[in-house]
Structure formats: structure tokens, C-alpha cells
Design a protein around this motif. Structure first.
Motif, PDB file in Angstrom:
ATOM      1  N   PHE A  85       0.855  -1.186   0.000  1.00  0.00           N
ATOM      2  CA  PHE A  85       0.000   0.000   0.000  1.00  0.00           C
ATOM      3  C   PHE A  85       0.890   1.234   0.000  1.00  0.00           C
ATOM      4  O   PHE A  85       1.804   1.340   0.809  1.00  0.00           O
ATOM      5  N   LEU A  86       0.616   2.157  -0.926  1.00  0.00           N
ATOM      6  CA  LEU A  86       1.309   3.436  -0.968  1.00  0.00           C
ATOM      7  C   LEU A  86       0.260   4.519  -0.803  1.00  0.00           C
ATOM      8  O   LEU A  86      -0.671   4.621  -1.604  1.00  0.00           O
ATOM      9  N   VAL A  87       0.365   5.296   0.259  1.00  0.00           N
ATOM     10  CA  VAL A  87      -0.594   6.351   0.539  1.00  0.00           C
ATOM     11  C   VAL A  87      -0.013   7.660   0.031  1.00  0.00           C
ATOM     12  O   VAL A  87       1.071   8.067   0.451  1.00  0.00           O
ATOM     13  N   GLY A  88      -0.718   8.312  -0.883  1.00  0.00           N
ATOM     14  CA  GLY A  88      -0.257   9.584  -1.439  1.00  0.00           C
ATOM     15  C   GLY A  88      -0.540  10.744  -0.507  1.00  0.00           C
ATOM     16  O   GLY A  88      -1.329  10.631   0.433  1.00  0.00           O
ATOM     17  N   GLU A  89       0.133  11.860  -0.792  1.00  0.00           N
ATOM     18  CA  GLU A  89      -0.081  13.052   0.016  1.00  0.00           C
ATOM     19  C   GLU A  89      -1.476  13.607  -0.204  1.00  0.00           C
ATOM     20  O   GLU A  89      -2.063  13.458  -1.272  1.00  0.00           O
ATOM     21  N   ARG A  90      -1.967  14.298   0.786  1.00  0.00           N
ATOM     22  CA  ARG A  90      -3.260  14.964   0.687  1.00  0.00           C
ATOM     23  C   ARG A  90      -3.104  16.157  -0.256  1.00  0.00           C
ATOM     24  O   ARG A  90      -2.163  16.932  -0.144  1.00  0.00           O
ATOM     25  N   VAL A  91      -4.028  16.281  -1.196  1.00  0.00           N
ATOM     26  CA  VAL A  91      -3.995  17.391  -2.141  1.00  0.00           C
ATOM     27  C   VAL A  91      -4.994  18.428  -1.670  1.00  0.00           C
ATOM     28  O   VAL A  91      -6.191  18.161  -1.579  1.00  0.00           O
ATOM     29  N   LEU A  92      -4.491  19.607  -1.345  1.00  0.00           N
ATOM     30  CA  LEU A  92      -5.369  20.686  -0.904  1.00  0.00           C
ATOM     31  C   LEU A  92      -5.900  21.433  -2.122  1.00  0.00           C
ATOM     32  O   LEU A  92      -5.161  21.732  -3.053  1.00  0.00           O
ATOM     33  N   THR A  93      -7.186  21.708  -2.110  1.00  0.00           N
ATOM     34  CA  THR A  93      -7.808  22.431  -3.220  1.00  0.00           C
ATOM     35  C   THR A  93      -8.490  23.684  -2.699  1.00  0.00           C
ATOM     36  O   THR A  93      -8.821  23.794  -1.525  1.00  0.00           O
ATOM     37  N   ALA A  94      -8.695  24.622  -3.604  1.00  0.00           N
ATOM     38  CA  ALA A  94      -9.422  25.836  -3.252  1.00  0.00           C
ATOM     39  C   ALA A  94     -10.897  25.488  -3.080  1.00  0.00           C
ATOM     40  O   ALA A  94     -11.397  24.562  -3.721  1.00  0.00           O
ATOM     41  N   PRO A  95     -11.619  26.211  -2.230  1.00  0.00           N
ATOM     42  CA  PRO A  95     -13.049  25.944  -2.063  1.00  0.00           C
ATOM     43  C   PRO A  95     -13.778  26.001  -3.404  1.00  0.00           C
ATOM     44  O   PRO A  95     -13.520  26.862  -4.235  1.00  0.00           O
TER      45      PRO A  95
ATOM     46  N   ALA B 139      -9.716  18.281  -7.048  1.00  0.00           N
ATOM     47  CA  ALA B 139      -8.290  18.053  -7.300  1.00  0.00           C
ATOM     48  C   ALA B 139      -8.038  18.110  -8.796  1.00  0.00           C
ATOM     49  O   ALA B 139      -8.774  17.522  -9.585  1.00  0.00           O
ATOM     50  N   GLY B 140      -7.016  18.833  -9.209  1.00  0.00           N
ATOM     51  CA  GLY B 140      -6.667  18.943 -10.621  1.00  0.00           C
ATOM     52  C   GLY B 140      -7.272  20.158 -11.287  1.00  0.00           C
ATOM     53  O   GLY B 140      -6.869  20.537 -12.384  1.00  0.00           O
ATOM     54  N   GLU B 141      -8.252  20.796 -10.667  1.00  0.00           N
ATOM     55  CA  GLU B 141      -8.853  22.016 -11.222  1.00  0.00           C
ATOM     56  C   GLU B 141      -8.211  23.227 -10.583  1.00  0.00           C
ATOM     57  O   GLU B 141      -7.703  23.173  -9.479  1.00  0.00           O
ATOM     58  N   GLN B 142      -8.255  24.335 -11.292  1.00  0.00           N
ATOM     59  CA  GLN B 142      -7.750  25.581 -10.740  1.00  0.00           C
ATOM     60  C   GLN B 142      -8.924  26.490 -10.372  1.00  0.00           C
ATOM     61  O   GLN B 142      -9.956  26.468 -11.032  1.00  0.00           O
ATOM     62  N   ALA B 143      -8.744  27.240  -9.303  1.00  0.00           N
ATOM     63  CA  ALA B 143      -9.772  28.195  -8.890  1.00  0.00           C
ATOM     64  C   ALA B 143      -9.892  29.290  -9.938  1.00  0.00           C
ATOM     65  O   ALA B 143      -8.912  29.708 -10.548  1.00  0.00           O
ATOM     66  N   ALA B 144     -11.102  29.758 -10.163  1.00  0.00           N
ATOM     67  CA  ALA B 144     -11.348  30.821 -11.163  1.00  0.00           C
ATOM     68  C   ALA B 144     -10.892  32.162 -10.638  1.00  0.00           C
ATOM     69  O   ALA B 144     -10.760  32.444  -9.512  1.00  0.00           O
TER      70      ALA B 144
END
Length: 63
Positions: A44-54, A58-63
């Protein structure tokens, strides 16, 4: 922290993650140092938590 059994690599030191189940072997891996063991032993490999804008995912950019 190691308990034997299957190997789990975490993005943080295992002592920073409360409530990890027993019966598994844990190692912290932040990517800045050598691997903590043989990658062939990892189950098992646990990835880092990805913080996103409200309002984004994940993977999208805030407008």
C-alpha cells in the motif's frame, strides 16, 4: 513503527498518523530522501493529501 505483515508507505512519519491499524509495517516517505525500504515489499502506498481551493476538485484551478 513496524508491526510486521504487509508494508505501507505513508507520506508522513507513522507517529504523526493516529489510529493506524496493527498488523501492518509502516514507513514514512516524503520523497526527499532515499526509499525507506524495498519497493517490491510495498503493498500500500498512501499519497499526500492534495489541498484544493473551495469549490474546486483536485486537478482544477480556482477561477
Amino acid at each position: 513503527m513496524t508491526d510486521g505483515g504487509e508494508t505501507v508507505w505513508l507520506p508522513y512519519p507513522p507517529n504523526r498518523v493516529p489510529g493506524l491499524p496493527t498488523g501492518l509495517s509502516y514507513a514514512g516517505r516524503d520523497g526527499s530522501a532515499a526509499l525507506p525500504g524495498d519497493p517490491g515489499d510495498v503493498r500500500f502506498l498512501v499519497g499526500e493529501r492534495v489541498l484544493t481551493a473551495p469549490g474546486t476538485r483536485a486537478g482544477e484551478q480556482a477561477a
